[in-house]
Design a protein around this motif. Sequence first.
Motif, PDB file in Angstrom:
ATOM      1  N   MET A 138      -0.295  -4.515   4.678  1.00  0.00           N
ATOM      2  CA  MET A 138      -0.367  -3.102   5.035  1.00  0.00           C
ATOM      3  C   MET A 138      -0.800  -2.920   6.499  1.00  0.00           C
ATOM      4  O   MET A 138      -0.226  -2.163   7.251  1.00  0.00           O
ATOM      5  CB  MET A 138      -1.343  -2.395   4.095  1.00  0.00           C
TER       6      MET A 138
ATOM      7  N   GLU B 278      -4.735  -6.042   3.134  1.00  0.00           N
ATOM      8  CA  GLU B 278      -3.631  -5.989   2.175  1.00  0.00           C
ATOM      9  C   GLU B 278      -3.554  -4.621   1.506  1.00  0.00           C
ATOM     10  O   GLU B 278      -4.539  -3.876   1.433  1.00  0.00           O
ATOM     11  CB  GLU B 278      -3.824  -7.066   1.097  1.00  0.00           C
ATOM     12  N   LYS B 279      -2.374  -4.324   0.996  1.00  0.00           N
ATOM     13  CA  LYS B 279      -2.182  -3.079   0.253  1.00  0.00           C
ATOM     14  C   LYS B 279      -3.144  -3.020  -0.931  1.00  0.00           C
ATOM     15  O   LYS B 279      -3.281  -3.991  -1.683  1.00  0.00           O
ATOM     16  CB  LYS B 279      -0.735  -2.998  -0.236  1.00  0.00           C
TER      17      LYS B 279
ATOM     18  N   ASP C  11       2.201  -1.084   7.880  1.00  0.00           N
ATOM     19  CA  ASP C  11       3.192  -0.849   6.831  1.00  0.00           C
ATOM     20  C   ASP C  11       4.602  -1.219   7.305  1.00  0.00           C
ATOM     21  O   ASP C  11       5.565  -0.485   7.086  1.00  0.00           O
ATOM     22  CB  ASP C  11       3.134   0.619   6.389  1.00  0.00           C
TER      23      ASP C  11
ATOM     24  N   LYS D 283       1.183   8.609   6.825  1.00  0.00           N
ATOM     25  CA  LYS D 283       0.753   7.294   6.328  1.00  0.00           C
ATOM     26  C   LYS D 283      -0.758   7.099   6.305  1.00  0.00           C
ATOM     27  O   LYS D 283      -1.256   6.168   5.656  1.00  0.00           O
ATOM     28  CB  LYS D 283       1.394   6.175   7.171  1.00  0.00           C
TER      29      LYS D 283
ATOM     30  N   ILE E 279      -2.859   4.984   3.111  1.00  0.00           N
ATOM     31  CA  ILE E 279      -4.082   4.473   3.726  1.00  0.00           C
ATOM     32  C   ILE E 279      -5.058   5.610   3.958  1.00  0.00           C
ATOM     33  O   ILE E 279      -4.679   6.681   4.447  1.00  0.00           O
ATOM     34  CB  ILE E 279      -3.781   3.784   5.077  1.00  0.00           C
TER      35      ILE E 279
ATOM     36  N   THR F 103      -5.169   2.284  -0.192  1.00  0.00           N
ATOM     37  CA  THR F 103      -5.875   1.321   0.653  1.00  0.00           C
ATOM     38  C   THR F 103      -6.933   2.080   1.448  1.00  0.00           C
ATOM     39  O   THR F 103      -6.615   3.069   2.106  1.00  0.00           O
ATOM     40  CB  THR F 103      -4.894   0.631   1.623  1.00  0.00           C
TER      41      THR F 103
END
Length: 229
Positions: free
Chosen positions: A1, A29-30, A65, A84, A162, A193
């Motif tokens: 991510m 990471e996601k 991403d 995002k 995020i 996340t």
Amino acid sequence: MITLRDITKVYKNGPLEVQALHPLNLQVEKGEFVAIMGSSGSGKSTLMNIIGCLDVPSSGSYELDGQQVQTLNEDELSKVRNQKIGFVFQSFNLLARQTVLQNVTLPMMYAGIPREKRNERALDLLDKVGLGERIKHRPNELSGGQKQRVAIARALTMNAPILLADEPTGNLDTKSSVEIMALFQEIHAEGTTIVLVTHEPDIAEYADRVITFGDGHVLNDKRKGSGLS
């Protein structure tokens, strides 16, 4: 991510240069819940601003991403920030003259979402954070914990993958801090996340991974239960 490679940040003030971040490599990471800890001046807020596309590194590359951030123009960066990334700040950053509902709908208005849909989404989120009865109130009629709940609802409006939180409990009492962190845990459990900056060890404990900063360097990177750093 989130992938940072050899990221540095140097601030210039006339002939003086201050290196806020030394060459830094970091991957999130996601679905992770990461806390970034460090004293004032350690570089943690600089890192957060770079991750949030609010500042640019002096060197290195940043992939968010799947997108190389340094290749994006200002319009594209604005779109990334709107769609995002959700932001939660220590000072709440609410508009004083707007109602709770209007504050929460703001990102959706910028995205061109029709009023009926954005009001429906905002009302759902305000119910989720326990403020469904306060939609017509203004920020000065709310407690600190309630203001932060409004800020969190606003950060979730665009279903951003995020969520960045910079000292989200810094202006709150202990009870409100616990309630806000429980809310973050719920949001994380739903797949978001989260990267959270804090100087409080008890707040960092809510995260699955704690990264400690000092003088622009990563001093420690520890995942819960791994015993590794």
